[in-house]
Scaffold this motif. Structure first.
Motif, PDB file in Angstrom:
ATOM      1  N   ASP A 172     -59.650 -62.114  41.177  1.00 43.40           N
ATOM      2  CA  ASP A 172     -59.066 -61.269  42.216  1.00 43.40           C
ATOM      3  C   ASP A 172     -58.125 -60.251  41.565  1.00 43.40           C
ATOM      4  O   ASP A 172     -57.004 -60.570  41.165  1.00 43.40           O
ATOM      5  N   GLU A 173     -58.578 -59.008  41.458  1.00 43.57           N
ATOM      6  CA  GLU A 173     -57.820 -57.992  40.720  1.00 43.57           C
ATOM      7  C   GLU A 173     -56.480 -57.681  41.379  1.00 43.57           C
ATOM      8  O   GLU A 173     -55.472 -57.482  40.690  1.00 43.57           O
ATOM      9  N   LEU A 174     -56.457 -57.613  42.701  1.00 37.52           N
ATOM     10  CA  LEU A 174     -55.212 -57.276  43.390  1.00 37.52           C
ATOM     11  C   LEU A 174     -54.137 -58.315  43.135  1.00 37.52           C
ATOM     12  O   LEU A 174     -52.992 -57.991  42.785  1.00 37.52           O
ATOM     13  N   ILE A 175     -54.491 -59.599  43.284  1.00 36.21           N
ATOM     14  CA  ILE A 175     -53.508 -60.654  43.089  1.00 36.21           C
ATOM     15  C   ILE A 175     -53.104 -60.744  41.625  1.00 36.21           C
ATOM     16  O   ILE A 175     -51.921 -60.949  41.297  1.00 36.21           O
ATOM     17  N   ASN A 176     -54.050 -60.569  40.720  1.00 37.78           N
ATOM     18  CA  ASN A 176     -53.729 -60.613  39.290  1.00 37.78           C
ATOM     19  C   ASN A 176     -52.779 -59.476  38.890  1.00 37.78           C
ATOM     20  O   ASN A 176     -51.899 -59.652  38.044  1.00 37.78           O
ATOM     21  N   SER A 177     -52.965 -58.322  39.516  1.00 37.53           N
ATOM     22  CA  SER A 177     -52.058 -57.200  39.207  1.00 37.53           C
ATOM     23  C   SER A 177     -50.658 -57.482  39.734  1.00 37.53           C
ATOM     24  O   SER A 177     -49.658 -57.141  39.078  1.00 37.53           O
ATOM     25  N   ASN A 199     -46.923 -64.589  48.632  1.00 37.77           N
ATOM     26  CA  ASN A 199     -47.435 -64.350  49.983  1.00 37.77           C
ATOM     27  C   ASN A 199     -48.859 -63.811  49.953  1.00 37.77           C
ATOM     28  O   ASN A 199     -49.718 -64.250  50.722  1.00 37.77           O
ATOM     29  N   ALA A 200     -49.105 -62.848  49.053  1.00 34.87           N
ATOM     30  CA  ALA A 200     -50.453 -62.281  48.947  1.00 34.87           C
ATOM     31  C   ALA A 200     -51.459 -63.329  48.490  1.00 34.87           C
ATOM     32  O   ALA A 200     -52.592 -63.397  48.991  1.00 34.87           O
ATOM     33  N   SER A 201     -51.050 -64.168  47.537  1.00 34.33           N
ATOM     34  CA  SER A 201     -51.925 -65.234  47.052  1.00 34.33           C
ATOM     35  C   SER A 201     -52.256 -66.207  48.172  1.00 34.33           C
ATOM     36  O   SER A 201     -53.419 -66.618  48.338  1.00 34.33           O
ATOM     37  N   LEU A 202     -51.254 -66.555  48.954  1.00 40.19           N
ATOM     38  CA  LEU A 202     -51.453 -67.503  50.051  1.00 40.19           C
ATOM     39  C   LEU A 202     -52.407 -66.934  51.100  1.00 40.19           C
ATOM     40  O   LEU A 202     -53.332 -67.626  51.554  1.00 40.19           O
ATOM     41  N   GLU A 203     -52.202 -65.684  51.479  1.00 41.43           N
ATOM     42  CA  GLU A 203     -53.058 -65.070  52.496  1.00 41.43           C
ATOM     43  C   GLU A 203     -54.483 -64.914  51.992  1.00 41.43           C
ATOM     44  O   GLU A 203     -55.442 -65.115  52.742  1.00 41.43           O
ATOM     45  N   ARG A 204     -54.640 -64.576  50.705  1.00 42.29           N
ATOM     46  CA  ARG A 204     -55.984 -64.433  50.154  1.00 42.29           C
ATOM     47  C   ARG A 204     -56.712 -65.781  50.136  1.00 42.29           C
ATOM     48  O   ARG A 204     -57.913 -65.854  50.401  1.00 42.29           O
ATOM     49  N   ARG A 258     -54.850 -70.444  39.989  1.00 45.07           N
ATOM     50  CA  ARG A 258     -55.829 -69.433  40.348  1.00 45.07           C
ATOM     51  C   ARG A 258     -56.805 -69.175  39.201  1.00 45.07           C
ATOM     52  O   ARG A 258     -57.996 -68.931  39.430  1.00 45.07           O
ATOM     53  N   GLN A 259     -56.311 -69.246  37.985  1.00 48.34           N
ATOM     54  CA  GLN A 259     -57.183 -68.994  36.838  1.00 48.34           C
ATOM     55  C   GLN A 259     -58.167 -70.125  36.590  1.00 48.34           C
ATOM     56  O   GLN A 259     -59.183 -69.935  35.903  1.00 48.34           O
ATOM     57  N   HIS A 260     -57.882 -71.299  37.107  1.00 48.62           N
ATOM     58  CA  HIS A 260     -58.812 -72.419  36.970  1.00 48.62           C
ATOM     59  C   HIS A 260     -59.815 -72.485  38.130  1.00 48.62           C
ATOM     60  O   HIS A 260     -60.744 -73.295  38.086  1.00 48.62           O
TER      61      HIS A 260
END
Length: 978
Positions: free
Chosen positions: A403-408, A431-436, A394-396
């Motif tokens: 994405d602040e929510l996923i990073n938190s 799960n949140a990362s996948l849906e985003r 995700r960082q690359h």
């Protein structure tokens, strides 16, 4: 001979010369007109194809793929080697292994139950050696996209479905690439898609042709035969990972459906094969058996129904390598395993990687499967590595990194690595990362979408203005101005677009797309300049009001509005076939009412008869159905090939030509070429019925009880069937059309009085229509070969309905009215559904590609699928000329007659363009709708393809070849034209 006789002969000769000269002049003018109109239709087709291409570019997305590559030296994998539990792996992919195929159901009598018993039985007996799970695929459920997900750990997008038959090597980081670069020897046997995707990384491979769905055994037998020696102890040193991809279950589903005895036989073969692997493998080998997707109740796949998404995953080892979760209720097998625990298919990627000691592919989004690790502590360690890997990915990614929510959520999970809550926090993050990611990769290129919609809209304006607002009498003169204008403006604006692209290099549009946009705008301005130089907006507006008035025109506009409004609702869209049936029935009622007001009793009787026939046929055709999943229990499919449908084909052989003869007899046109054509047509129908009878026998010989039947060689039946199909195809596609182009007219002479030499020309009143319909018979025969029996009944009904309709056109005097092309267009769409299709990928009848050949051979595999899918549109589009020329005598104004045909062709194209534009607009409006990829996207794709087909057929048949040639031939014979 007297002087008066000489004078009379001289006058007749001069009159004959004058008529021939006049015919030559009119024919030359007609040829010029045909060339100009062909250029105009080609220009409109190019404009619309460019518009569809722009929209498709913006709507059907592809995700961003990072080129980064994971290595064992990466910091995040420090200590990950301790999770390695296996030295070798055997991966068996049983294509379309639906989950309920592998769990017991003792009360079921279905052929697909209780045949593959080994996975469930070993899981029950040895829970620490075996894991059986429901393996959830991501749509689209096509094989190539599933293989990409199973090896990269990432998600496919809808556009990838189009490449299912054109797989390129996957350059993205994936399991096979990781195995290869970490010095693991890979041996593959089976589906040749693997060779296309992973060829450079396979040390040894034995690929087999994957797309011949009629062949249930070649691939499977090849895998089994190769696995036997490879599993022997002395050969196991030659590979570290052994992969086999079997296709028999999938092909059986496509050919017969799951509810067939052949499915039971194929599954039993798979169970025996798995038993042989278990008996041969050692303690350090991991066995993975999986299905890449499931299948629906018809045996097809590609969509996102539960039956298509729910595959099976079985992990087995001879040592205690796994553990079961404590919640045993999740393994309940009741109701076909409805409550069984589910894992995503991409979850296999980190699981497989860590168990074999290789890095997780860089773009992976999946999570480790908890049961696949011997202890919970090992699973938590695997989850930690996967957490870091997903975060690194995700960082690359520029679109994901902020994405602040996923990073938190990542920080919470990372800070709790040693806590008992880590497992839940990791799952929440993953799960949140996948849906985003799913949401993000549904970003649309709105500039391209808007450009595509605008270009289609402009093409509709051109069609309405040119073909309906401008009088047909000036069409020839205007065409002579428009064609040079199109050529000049297209050349100019294309050069300007290329220059802008090379100089400014806009980021949102590359050189090819700039070039296409310039060409499209050139076509638009090429039409606009001559038209608006001659006519003002105000005149065109009043012409619109004048031409679009009247009862039937208002009915046509109302029908068109209802059809285009269907796509504003997903519920209406899935029931489009029923709605079209209601619209056609409504026309039949209105036609009966109008016929009852006719000024002669003959017209009243015949008009009401044909109106009632039109309604009855509509009702009969609506009973032929193939259902889409969303229609549920409210639709009962009846499209299977059965013994009674074969019998009906043979009955149709006698009924269909008789119906055609009856319509010819109305105008006395059953003369000269007509009887010959009808007899050949009957013979072709008989041959087609025989072909489908052989096809049915080849499928069902096993079920027949007669000994002499079972002794018949299936190879002989197979050869006979192919030979017959090729003869029919050659006759209908080539020989019959050559014969029509050189054949005589459907007219004959009837001498009433031999003394006065009084002669009546039979068929004179329908000389155009009767001859043109012979060409229609060629088209009908060619598409029927590649249509299943129930679809052939639908085509028979369609032709009957078209003939009734053109009779109504003559009775109601609506040849030039908007209603006629609209009804023809509605019939094309209505019979698209009745010939066994829906606006879904799964309804495409790919198996018809093997009607002429055993393997995929261009174009002999592609032509049958094309003719099968677009049969109704080919017939309807070609038939548009009949609206103008049915039951009229040789015209004294052939150019004007041709202009009337062109007007109706343009009107039909405008109607189809309006429907296409509506699907584009509503697909855009509902691009965030839950059903966008299931309903709205497939519908716009079908509409776009039909738009192209209608353009091509109009250019090749009514506009460019058939109509002009026919009018010239008749004008030359009868010398009409003044």
């Amino acid at each position: 001979m007297s002087d008066e006789s000489h004078l009379e002969e001289h006058i007749k000769e001069k009159r004959s010369v004058r008529m021939r000269t006049r015919a030559l002049v009119w024919n030359s003018r007609l040829c010029v007109m045909a060339v100009l109109c062909t250029v105009i239709f080609v220009s409109i087709a190019v404009l619309q194809c460019i518009g569809i291409a722009f929209f498709t570019k913006g709507f059907l997305l592809s995700r961003q793929v990072l080129d980064n590559y994971s290595t064992v030296a990466d910091d995040i994998y420090e200590g990950a080697s301790s999770l390695r539990n296996f030295d070798k792996a055997i991966v068996v992919i049983i294509d379309a292994l639906r989950f309920d195929f592998v769990i017991p159901d003792e009360g079921s009598s279905k052929p697909y139950h209780n045949n593959i018993r080994l996975p469930y039985e070993l899981t029950q007996q040895y829970p620490e050696n075996s894991v059986l799970l429901k393996f959830m695929a991501d749509p689209p459920t096509t094989t190539l996209q599933r293989l990409k997900g199973l090896t990269t750990g990432s998600l496919p997008t809808f556009v990838d479905a189009g490449s299912n038959f054109d797989g390129d090597v996957i350059e993205e980081d994936n399991l096979i690439k990781q195995l290869y670069h970490n010095n693991r020897s890979i041996t593959f046997v089976g589906d040749d898609t693997w060779k296309a995707l992973f060829g450079p990384f396979l040390n040894t491979s034995y690929p087999y042709d994957s797309l011949n769905v009629w062949d249930l055994h070649t691939v499977d037998n090849g895998v089994i035969d190769h696995f036997g020696p490879l599993l022997q102890s002395e050969q196991q040193k030659s590979w570290d990972v052994l992969i086999g991809h079997l296709l028999g279950v999938d092909h059986c589903g496509h050919r017969y459906g799951p509810d067939h005895y052949a499915m039971a036989e194929k599954q039993q073969q798979m169970d025996s094969f798995l038993q042989s692997i278990v008996d041969s493998m050692d303690d350090d080998t991991l066995l993975i058996v999986l299905g890449d997707h499931g299948m629906d109740r018809t045996g097809n796949h590609g969509g996102d129904s539960a039956e298509e998404l729910e595959a099976a995953l079985w992990l087995y080892s001879k040592k205690r390598a796994f553990h079961q979760l404590q919640n045993q209720d999740s393994y309940d097998i009741r109701r076909n395993g409805a409550n069984y625990r589910k894992v995503n298919q991409i979850d296999l990627v980190p699981t497989f990687s860590l168990l074999l000691g290789i890095p997780v592919p860089f773009n992976n989004l999946g999570a480790p499967i908890e049961e696949a690790f011997a202890e919970s502590s090992l699973y938590l360690k695997a989850a930690k590595y996967t957490l870091e890997q997903i975060h690194r990915y995700r960082q690359h990614s520029t679109s994901l990194m902020d994405d602040e929510l996923i990073n938190s959520k990542f920080k919470q999970a990372q800070e709790s690595c040693t806590d008992e809550n880590f497992s839940q926090l990791f799952q929440d993050y993953q799960n949140a990362s996948l849906e985003r990611c799913k949401d993000l990769w549904a970003r649309f290129d709105m500039i391209s979408i808007v450009v595509g919609i605008v270009l289609i809209f402009l093409s509709i304006i051109i069609l309405i203005v040119y073909f309906k607002m401008i009088p047909s009498v000036v069409m020839t003169q205007l065409s002579e101005e428009i064609v040079p204008s199109i050529i000049a403006m297209t050349s100019l604006l294309t050069v300007i677009a290329i220059s802008i692209s090379l100089i400014l290099k806009p980021s949102f549009m590359t050189l090819p797309w700039c070039t296409m946009l310039g060409a499209a705008l050139g076509i638009v301005f090429g039409f606009a300049v001559p038209i608006f130089d001659r006519y003002s907006w105000i005149w065109l507006f009043y012409s619109f009001l004048d031409r679009f008035g009247g009862f039937w025109t208002l009915v046509a506009l109302f029908f068109s509005f209802l059809h285009l409004a269907i796509f504003a609702s997903n519920s209406f869209t899935i029931w489009e076939d029923r709605i079209l049936g209601y619209l056609l029935t409504t026309f039949g009622i209105l036609a009966a009412w109008k016929s009852s007001l006719a000024d002669s009793s003959v017209k009243r009787i015949m008009g009401i008869y044909h109106s009632v026939s039109f309604m009855v046929i509509t009702r009969l055709a609506s009973l032929i159905t193939i259902c889409r999943e969303e229609q549920g229990t409210m639709c009962t499919p009846n499209y299977d090939v059965s013994s009674w449908t074969i019998v009906m084909l043979f009955i149709q052989t006698f009924v269909f030509p008789s119906i055609i003869k009856a319509f010819y007899d109305i105008s006395g046109s059953y003369q000269s070429a007509a009887p010959t054509w009808n007899r050949v047509f009957r013979l072709i129908l008989l041959s087609i019925a025989l072909y489908w009878g052989l096809e049915w026998f080849e499928r069902h010989q096993y079920e027949l009880t007669y000994d002499f039947v079972k002794r018949i060689s299936l190879s002989s039946v197979h050869t006979t069937k192919f030979t017959l199909a090729r003869i029919i195809a050659g006759t209908t596609l080539v020989a019959a059309n050559v014969g029509w182009s050189r054949g005589p007219l459907c007219v004959g002479l009837d001498v009433k009085n031999r003394e006065t030499k009084e002669v009546v020309i039979l068929g004179y009143q329908n000389v155009y229509g009767s001859q043109y319909f012979l060409l229609m018979m060629n088209i009908i025969a060619s598409v029927m070969l590649f249509t299943k029996p129930m679809g052939q009944f639908a085509i028979f009904l369609m032709v009957y309905q078209l003939l009734s309709f053109v009779e109504l056109v003559d009775i109601l005097e609506i040849r030039s009215n908007l209603i006629s092309p609209v009804i023809v267009g509605l019939l094309g769409w209505f019979y698209f559904f009745s010939t066994g299709h829906q606006a879904t990928i799964a309804s495409i009848q790919w198996e018809l590609g093997f009607t002429l050949v055993d393997t995929i051979v261009f174009p002999f595999s592609h032509i049958p699928i094309f003719l099968n899918t677009f049969a109704s549109f080919l017939i309807a589009t070609a038939a548009i000329a009949l609206v103008t020329i049915w039951k009229i005598p040789p015209s004294t104004k052939p150019v004007a007659l041709y202009a009337k045909i062109i007007e109706n062709c343009g009107t039909l194209l405008a109607y189809q363009s309006v429907i296409t534009l509506s699907t584009l607009i509503f697909a855009t409006v509902f691009r965030r709708h839950l059903m966008v990829w299931k309903i709205f996207a497939p519908r716009f794709m079908i509409a776009g393809l039909v738009q192209i087909v209608v353009n091509v057929v109009l250019i090749l048949i009514p506009v460019g070849f058939a109509s002009g040639k026919l009018i010239i031939q008749i004008n030359r014979i009868f010398g009409k034209g003044s």
